[in-house]
Design an enzyme around this catalytic site. Structure first.
Site, mmCIF file in Angstrom:
data_model
loop_
_atom_site.group_PDB
_atom_site.id
_atom_site.type_symbol
_atom_site.label_atom_id
_atom_site.label_comp_id
_atom_site.label_asym_id
_atom_site.label_seq_id
_atom_site.Cartn_x
_atom_site.Cartn_y
_atom_site.Cartn_z
ATOM 1 N N ILE A 443 34.937 28.093 42.728
ATOM 2 C CA ILE A 443 35.489 26.930 43.425
ATOM 3 C C ILE A 443 35.937 25.840 42.448
ATOM 4 C CG2 ILE A 443 35.064 25.291 45.313
ATOM 5 C CD1 ILE A 443 35.039 28.305 46.063
ATOM 6 N N HIS A 704 23.566 25.816 46.488
ATOM 7 C CA HIS A 704 22.572 24.733 46.460
ATOM 8 C C HIS A 704 21.216 25.242 46.006
ATOM 9 C CE1 HIS A 704 25.510 22.900 49.320
ATOM 10 N NE2 HIS A 704 25.386 21.991 48.389
HETATM 11 N N1 GLN Z 1 36.235 21.759 42.895
HETATM 12 C C1 GLN Z 1 35.033 21.072 43.240
HETATM 13 C C2 GLN Z 1 33.869 21.714 42.506
HETATM 14 O O1 GLN Z 1 33.911 22.898 42.296
HETATM 15 C C3 GLN Z 1 34.770 21.127 44.719
HETATM 16 C C4 GLN Z 1 33.498 20.405 45.079
HETATM 17 C C5 GLN Z 1 33.255 20.280 46.567
HETATM 18 O O2 GLN Z 1 33.836 20.954 47.368
HETATM 19 N N2 GLN Z 1 32.356 19.444 46.965
HETATM 20 O O3 GLN Z 1 32.895 21.067 42.172
HETATM 21 ZN ZN ZN Z 2 32.643 22.567 48.250
#
Ligand code: GLN
Ligand code: ZN
Length: 764
Positions: A443, A704
């Site tokens: 992500i 998490h």
């Molecule tokens: N690109 C961000 C990360 O990887 C996305 C964080 C999020 O969605 N809270 O930290």
């Molecule tokens: Zn996120």
């Protein structure tokens, strides 16, 4: 006499004293006595401050060590069994419910191991409450007497307060049934919980309280007949059984659709929010009966702008002309919990910008000034100064940028639309990227190690030069790239080591933002945030992320995703302007990000992700036209940011922290989205995505938790999803960014994820 009231004051202390002492307590570095002493000091200072400002109705029981809803769960013994097994002290039980508890003995054996209760957003704010969790085994009874204790604490200081409690219908409504009792409707416990509330009310009355503020914020939601009837039942019950005067308070919206529940309700008075819903005044005035009072919330509890005193006074005057001054109260719109404590603690703001703001302490003064004005006191000087500030902000060059305003006007459908529809882009992109089935990616962020934080602090303090810092960031990027190559991920990221926070990092580079040094607001428990403030028209003076992405791409043959925070998330996680609508601010952010997206593309970045984790939480509380309008402008802002690229450039987006409805994201027209999903086991939820037309990565593991996810777990997850969701649009990724994780579990989990994905490729 018009009275003045505050609905709640921030409890974190002017210098985050509460955070410091609770975190020290959790680490064993502070005692229970230290906790109590700090809390007493904070409460006392808050009460005295309000008293000195001349506030007539000062709240008590607005203090909490963790969360006020959690305190109520404890008070009514809504404590799931797992927390009562260890004989914990009351405060430790509360903390265990809020944040979980793991304790080892000397040999390292776990002696206590309980997970936390669910945490949920408090209406449309960025505060999170701990969700009351009811089971058929819940034994409702009184556990202590916190509201009475707090009331007496103030009384001992010579301060008469109005205790505040979340009301019974909202308390039940905002809770949920525990896993062992899924068919339990929390609202069915109403008749059992009313006597307990009543007992507290009576104890307060005996202790000397004449009035109580009971919050029923759910009255601004879409309620069913049954829920409205519960309000009627509850307050008739209190009327019959207790002598104390109740002010029924709601905030964050209009009560008009639920007015039928409030008409003829036997309470002493009402409080409504006229900042969020000024139009409801005539309607609510029509249901106030002869003896009831109306508390008029005109000082914003959710934002940091200086109040327009003349405007607010006019609203209250209207109520006075109908009800007479003795039945009208001037108040904050909601608790001030959502605002920073004191503007006096800001040392770095320019005088011009500082004059725009009002934090909790200043807001208390505003309430008092409006009441004084209505009571005929001489506040001419203060009102004149206020009018001058309001005027200065309106015409300030910080607020206004004609070029940006012009550019927003030029937005049209074409600008916000990709050249070709997704089906065609899909074909083109397939040729460009030649990705395998089940492409793997992450992500964006990789572990933000201590080393990264230390170097960033040195750079901010000036003990590390920008060349040295840049070198350091490059070495971090290289580390992340090499690791991803090693485990053979398909689409790489640079890891975001240069970012302190996904909104602040961009905010600091955009024109139109201001930052505080001490503007902390409680987000949950001991976690506070310092939202940046949108002060003016927004634009991007120069590229914000190109350097890092280009460097990352230059050291690998694989594709590296550029990584940006989307317009809605930038807006939602900041204090927005109150002089311009949110749609306009979102579109300005959309345009600023569009410039960045196009710069990334021009610099050779072929995949660009624009994160929108806050998209869902911005959804208006009520269904109807306002909600669909939000979806329209939110999607438009996102497309303004992203649609300028060529068909062959792949746009990604990412969502988390919420139950996302695929219908909310279709209009974004992103080529690929990734969604937090690992804890959503409900097959019906997966099915909702079946017909989503573009590509999706449904998050396969919980970032998490420090647990390592095994290859088998990934395989099972993918198989479950494949029952409903087609392989050809299936991306493989974690739930969210990895910044809070350690490298140890990150390495193992991601390697397992890639292995699992590869095994599926041979089958399809
Ligand atoms: N690109 C961000 C990360 O990887 C996305 C964080 C999020 O969605 N809270 O930290
Ligand atoms: Zn996120």
């Amino acid at each position: 006499m018009v009275k003045s009231a505050v609905l709640g004051f921030p409890r974190i202390g002017p210098n985050r004293e509460l955070k410091k002492v609770t975190e020290a307590y959790w680490k064993g570095n502070a005692t229970h006595d230290d906790l109590i002493a700090t809390s007493k000091e904070i409460k006392k200072n808050n009460w005295l401050l309000q008293q000195q400002q001349g506030i007539d109705i000062i709240p008590s029981n607005d203090f909490s060590f963790y969360d006020q809803v959690l305190d109520l769960s404890y008070l009514f013994n809504v404590i799931p069994k797992r927390y009562s097994e260890y004989d914990l002290a009351p405060i430790d039980t509360v903390f265990a419910m809020g944040r979980g508890l793991q304790q080892n003995d000397d040999q390292g054996n776990k002696v206590v191991d309980v997970t936390a209760l669910e945490m949920v957003k408090w209406f449309d704010s960025n505060y999170h409450y701990v969700r009351p969790t009811f089971s058929k085994n819940t034994n409702l009874k009184l556990n202590g007497s916190k509201p009475v204790d707090d009331y007496l604490e103030a009384k001992a200081l010579g301060i008469q307060t109005r205790p505040v409690l979340l009301g019974p219908v909202s308390f039940l409504y905002l809770g949920k049934a525990d896993k062992d009792s899924l068919d339990l409707d929390p609202l069915s416990l109403l008749s059992e919980i009313l006597p307990l509330y009543n007992e507290i009310f009576n104890q307060l009355y005996k202790a000397g309280a004449t009035e109580i503020q009971v919050d029923e914020p759910i009255l601004v939601l879409d309620l069913t007949e049954k829920e409205r009837n519960a309000i009627v039942e509850a307050y008739n019950y209190f009327h019959k059984n207790s002598q104390v005067n109740i002010t029924l308070a709601t905030y964050f919206g209009t009560v008009v659709p639920n007015l039928s529940a409030l008409k003829d309700l036997p309470v002493a008075g009402f409080h409504f929010d006229f900042v969020r819903a000024p139009d409801q005044l005539d309607d609510v005035l029509s249901i106030i009966s002869d003896k009831q009072t109306l508390s008029v919330g005109v000082v914003d509890g959710r934002n940091i702008w200086k109040n327009d005193l003349a405007k607010s006074t006019a609203i209250v005057e209207k109520a006075v002309s109908k009800l007479g001054s003795d039945r009208v109260i001037v108040a904050t719109s909601s608790s001030l919990l959502h605002t920073p404590v004191d503007l006096a603690n800001e040392t770095k703001l320019s005088d011009e910008v500082r004059d725009f703001f009002s934090f909790a302490t200043q807001k208390v003064n505003e309430v008092s000034l409006i009441a004084n004005k209505l009571n005929g006191k001489n506040v001419t000087k203060e009102f004149e100064a206020n009018a001058a500030s309001i005027k200065a902000r309106k015409s300030s060059s910080i607020t206004n940028d004609a070029k940006v305003q012009e550019r927003v006007k030029s937005i049209n459908e074409k600008l916000a639309q990709r050249t070709s529809p997704f089906v065609e882009r899909e074909k083109i992109q397939k040729d460009v990227f030649k990705l395998p089935l089940f492409p793997t990616t992450t992500i964006g962020s990789f572990p933000q190690t201590k080393d990264i934080r230390i170097n960033r602090n040195k750079f901010v303090k000036g003990t590390l030069s920008s060349e040295e810092y840049e070198k350091f960031i490059q070495s971090e990027i290289e580390k992340v790239i090499r690791f991803q190559e090693e485990i053979d991920l398909d689409v790489l990221v640079h890891g975001e080591p240069e970012r302190n926070d996904m909104v602040q990092y961009f905010g600091e580079q955009l024109k139109g933002y201001a930052f505080t040094t001490n503007g902390w607001v409680q987000s949950y428990g001991s976690r506070y945030v310092r939202p940046p403030i949108i002060v003016g028209d927004l634009s991007r003076p120069k590229a914000m992320s190109v350097k890092e992405s280009v460097y990352a791409q230059s050291i690998t043959k694989k594709h590296v995703k550029g990584m940006l925070t989307g317009p809605i998330t930038c807006l939602r996680w900041s204090f927005p302007r109150d002089d311009v609508d949110q749609q306009t601010q979102a579109l300005q952010l959309g345009l600023a990000l569009r410039d960045e997206v196009l710069d990334l593309e021009a610099a050779g970045i072929k995949i660009i992700q624009v994160d929108e984790p806050a998209l869902r939480e911005g959804l208006p509380l009520r269904a109807g036209p306002e909600r669909s309008a939000y979806m329209d402008w939110a999607a438009l802002a996102f497309r303004v940011a992203t649609a300028g690229v060529q068909d062959k450039t792949q746009i990604h987006s990412h969502f988390c922290y919420s139950d996302l409805d695929p219908n909310h994201i279709k209009a974004l027209d992103a080529d690929v989205v990734s969604i937090e999903f690992s804890k959503k086991d409900d097959p019906n939820y997966i099915a909702e995505f079946k017909d989503y037309p573009n590509h999706i990565g449904l998050g396969l593991y919980d970032i998490h938790s420090p647990r390592v996810a095994s290859k088998d777990e990934f395989t099972t997850k993918v198989e479950t999803i494949l029952d409903t969701y087609p392989a050809k649009r299936f991306w493989v990724n974690p739930d969210c960014g990895l910044k809070t994780r350690d490298w140890y579990e990150t390495k193992l989990s991601l390697a397992n994820m890639v292995e699992a994905a590869k095994a599926f490729r041979t089958k399809y």
